[in-house]
Design a protein around this motif. Structure first.
Motif, PDB file in Angstrom:
ATOM      1  N   VAL A 113       0.887  -1.104  -0.048  1.00 61.23           N
ATOM      2  CA  VAL A 113       0.102   0.055   0.080  1.00 61.23           C
ATOM      3  C   VAL A 113       0.821   1.099  -0.074  1.00 61.23           C
ATOM      4  CG1 VAL A 113      -1.670   1.333   1.387  1.00 61.23           C
ATOM      5  CG2 VAL A 113      -1.783  -1.412   1.185  1.00 61.23           C
ATOM      6  N   LEU A 114       1.895   1.477   0.932  1.00 59.62           N
ATOM      7  CA  LEU A 114       2.606   2.302   0.781  1.00 59.62           C
ATOM      8  C   LEU A 114       3.686   2.550  -0.443  1.00 59.62           C
ATOM      9  CD1 LEU A 114       4.378   2.146   4.495  1.00 59.62           C
ATOM     10  CD2 LEU A 114       2.491   3.647   3.589  1.00 59.62           C
ATOM     11  N   LEU A 115       3.917   1.723  -1.043  1.00 56.11           N
ATOM     12  CA  LEU A 115       4.447   1.760  -2.460  1.00 56.11           C
ATOM     13  C   LEU A 115       3.536   2.435  -3.496  1.00 56.11           C
ATOM     14  CD1 LEU A 115       6.999   1.310  -4.315  1.00 56.11           C
ATOM     15  CD2 LEU A 115       6.094  -1.111  -4.811  1.00 56.11           C
ATOM     16  N   ALA A 116       2.146   1.968  -3.348  1.00 51.15           N
ATOM     17  CA  ALA A 116       1.413   2.436  -4.373  1.00 51.15           C
ATOM     18  C   ALA A 116       1.033   3.636  -4.120  1.00 51.15           C
ATOM     19  CB  ALA A 116       0.079   1.508  -4.213  1.00 51.15           C
ATOM     20  N   LEU A 117       0.891   4.171  -2.908  1.00 52.86           N
ATOM     21  CA  LEU A 117       0.692   5.551  -2.466  1.00 52.86           C
ATOM     22  C   LEU A 117       1.739   6.376  -2.954  1.00 52.86           C
ATOM     23  CD1 LEU A 117      -0.877   5.161   1.038  1.00 52.86           C
ATOM     24  CD2 LEU A 117      -1.989   5.885  -0.744  1.00 52.86           C
TER      25      LEU A 117
END
Length: 267
Positions: A113-117
């Motif tokens: 999720v952090l990479l996507a954000l």
């Protein structure tokens, strides 16, 4: 195989409705009618109107087209690249394995999720950015599954026989190895699609996915949250569609796993 019928038919029905959205004669999903804002269900608007007076049923079906389109595009892209990398690494090993498969560990070091954000924030929201992000996120899964399966079959008798007959490397990989490892890859594909639908909806809910006014289940949930006291059903429809779709896909994943697993396929 009997367990595949129900979840497979349900997923196929969802896909068919999403694909047929342009020919179903639905109202324009982005056309606003403020005078009918938050209108209750009627004969012409079966699920009512949203906070901008847009037809909820139309946005729900077109949203399925958007969400599933992004999910399948990203899963197929990740699957194609990951399978190629896994085939090369599992067959060649050595430096090729390190470059094609072990490099995937770098992606796994980052929380999904952090990479996507991070990527969406840098490149800007949109369907194309979502496909790129989700493809990168699910690439290691395909590469590692393919790599491990190639290692398990590369020494089998039928592979050695094809090699002894003078078959070229790519012929052996595509005509002998790949058909015998297709089961786990197919299961991984179904898992990636289900996870991509959830992540796409979550990013759209946060405003980092599909750009409004394009319909998306995540955007519908985001918009309905602000008016849940006046029109609670607006929150029910996209949540129900998302829940049923993910449930059907997870059941399909379980059925595919049992179908390709030799320990359970005979039951």
């Amino acid at each position: 195989m009997k367990r595949l019928w129900f979840p497979g038919a349900f997923v196929a029905l969802i896909l068919l409705i999403a694909i047929a959205a342009p020919v179903l004669g639905l109202p324009d999903p982005v056309r606003q009618d403020i005078a009918r804002r938050l209108a209750a269900p009627t004969a012409t608007s079966w699920l009512g109107r949203d906070e901008f007076g847009r037809d909820v049923l139309s946005r729900l079906i077109w949203g399925a087209r958007t969400s599933l389109g992004v999910a399948f595009a990203s899963a197929l892209t990740a699957g194609f690249i990951g399978v190629v990398l896994g085939l090369i690494g599992g067959w060649s090993r050595g430096t090729a394995a390190f470059l094609s498969v072990r490099s995937m560990d770098i992606i796994l070091c980052f929380p999904p999720v952090l990479l996507a954000l991070l990527v969406v924030t840098l490149l800007g929201p949109g369907a194309a950015t979502l496909i790129l992000v989700l493809s990168v996120l699910y690439l290691p899964g395909f590469a590692r599954v393919t790599y491990s399966e190639v290692l398990s079959v590369r020494g089998r008798d039928y592979v050695e026989a094809t090699r002894a007959l003078g078959g070229r490397t790519w012929y052996i990989l595509l005509r002998t190895v790949l058909p015998n490892i297709a089961g786990p890859i197919l299961v991984q594909l179904s898992l990636a699609v289900a996870a991509a639908v959830v992540l796409e909806s979550g990013l759209s809910f946060l405003g980092l996915g599909v750009v409004p006014p394009a319909p998306s289940w995540g955007l519908m949930i985001r918009g309905a949250r602000a008016t849940m006291e006046q029109a609670p059903l607006l929150l029910v429809w996209p949540c129900a569609a998302l829940t049923l779709t993910i449930l059907a896909m997870n059941l399909l994943c379980d059925a595919l796993r049992d179908a390709v697993d030799p320990r359970t396929s005979g039951r």
